[in-house]
Design a protein around this motif. Sequence first.
Motif, PDB file in Angstrom:
ATOM      1  N   UNK A 249       0.836  -1.201   0.000  1.00 31.89           N
ATOM      2  CA  UNK A 249       0.000   0.000   0.000  1.00 31.89           C
ATOM      3  C   UNK A 249       0.874   1.255   0.000  1.00 31.89           C
ATOM      4  N   UNK A 250       0.251   2.391  -0.239  1.00 28.41           N
ATOM      5  CA  UNK A 250       0.994   3.647  -0.379  1.00 28.41           C
ATOM      6  C   UNK A 250       1.827   3.984   0.845  1.00 28.41           C
ATOM      7  N   UNK A 251       1.275   3.790   2.041  1.00 31.43           N
ATOM      8  CA  UNK A 251       2.020   4.111   3.255  1.00 31.43           C
ATOM      9  C   UNK A 251       3.237   3.199   3.408  1.00 31.43           C
ATOM     10  N   UNK A 252       3.038   1.920   3.136  1.00 34.26           N
ATOM     11  CA  UNK A 252       4.158   0.984   3.246  1.00 34.26           C
ATOM     12  C   UNK A 252       5.242   1.301   2.230  1.00 34.26           C
ATOM     13  N   UNK A 258      11.507   5.740   2.334  1.00 28.31           N
ATOM     14  CA  UNK A 258      12.202   6.547   3.347  1.00 28.31           C
ATOM     15  C   UNK A 258      13.351   5.747   3.970  1.00 28.31           C
ATOM     16  N   UNK A 259      13.126   4.438   4.195  1.00 29.10           N
ATOM     17  CA  UNK A 259      14.175   3.603   4.747  1.00 29.10           C
ATOM     18  C   UNK A 259      15.371   3.496   3.816  1.00 29.10           C
ATOM     19  N   UNK A 291      -3.199  -2.172  -7.731  1.00 34.29           N
ATOM     20  CA  UNK A 291      -2.960  -1.123  -6.747  1.00 34.29           C
ATOM     21  C   UNK A 291      -1.587  -0.500  -6.966  1.00 34.29           C
ATOM     22  N   UNK A 292      -0.581  -1.339  -7.171  1.00 35.79           N
ATOM     23  CA  UNK A 292       0.778  -0.842  -7.403  1.00 35.79           C
ATOM     24  C   UNK A 292       0.848  -0.088  -8.733  1.00 35.79           C
TER      25      UNK A 292
END
Length: 361
Positions: A249-252, A258-259, A291-292
């Motif tokens: 999902x977008x948040x993941x 970011x990581x 979704x991706x």
Amino acid sequence: MNASISALPATHTAPSVSIQRLPTAAQLKQHLPLSDSLRQLVSRQRQAIRAILNGEDSRLLIVVGPCSIHDPVAALEYASHLAALSHELRDDMLLVMRAYIEKPRTTVGWKGLAYDPHLDGSDDMAHGLTLSRELMLEMLGMGLPIATELLQPMAAGYFDDLLGWVAIGARTTESQIHREMASGLGMPVGFKNGTDGGVAIACDAMRSAAHSHRHFGVDAEGHPAIIQTPGNPDTHLVLRGGHSGPNFDRNSVANARAGLEKNAIPARLMVDCSHANSGKDPLRQPDVFNDVLAQRLQGDHSLIGMMLESHLFEGCQPLSSTLRYGVSITDGCLGWDATEQLLRAAAAQLHAQRQAVQAIA
């Protein structure tokens, strides 16, 4: 002397270990050589994948095919379908054939074509290595880039000249031996996130693989050797979900990106639409894929591709003496018809967006 040791009966002996020699990697490559034309093809395929990773090629990288290969005839039929579709969709996608001939096992079970090609527990590895290389050569002859997961480092030398892309699995991403191996591979490598779903282990793996290493190994003639690797700059993260659930999902994806950036690693991510991301339900893979794809179409170009487990027919079956043709004997797969429909629809969306961008420019 330790009392517990001295008390052992004199007849106590260690269990015997059976050893059977295999052909060396050099011998198998000599027996089944890579022609000059196919060697050049592999080089072009690797460079095309690198271009996608580096943002120089706007196509999506799609690694697609059976969870594992157990039937050479069915695998080649699947490859023929994929080769035709690959040519048709080549402007919008680079399709790479999953040729997985090793399978990790949590405890015991069938370990893959390279280990047990007869599917009967005889573990005729000499034939398995030969058959696996023959299959990959035939697939290359169809023009398909080849992808596999390298599970046993000693087996890598039998196929490393044929591969366009390599996966390091969730269980082995943390392994120093696999990181050292990846640092010496001449093709792009995707490290899967750990089984916990986090990306820290994969970040460490990519940083390690980017560096040169000296490590114990075996040369092409089968002799113990010190291997010095140059480091591999062409690695990326593969999101496959984890024990806590999916991570596509977008948040993941944002957290994973970011990581990577925190560790000064290029933000390039592939999503494995199977495994924990689909809840191990192969028929949910299209939902993950779409979704991706939507995230990519909306501008997230850190998402460079997807993986799909797909075979001629959907589902899976237990290993038995009466197997259904074209059905996986490991993880469940999407059937070919549904796979073709999914990829055609995605390519149409990518094509439409590309035309719109060109019209504005």
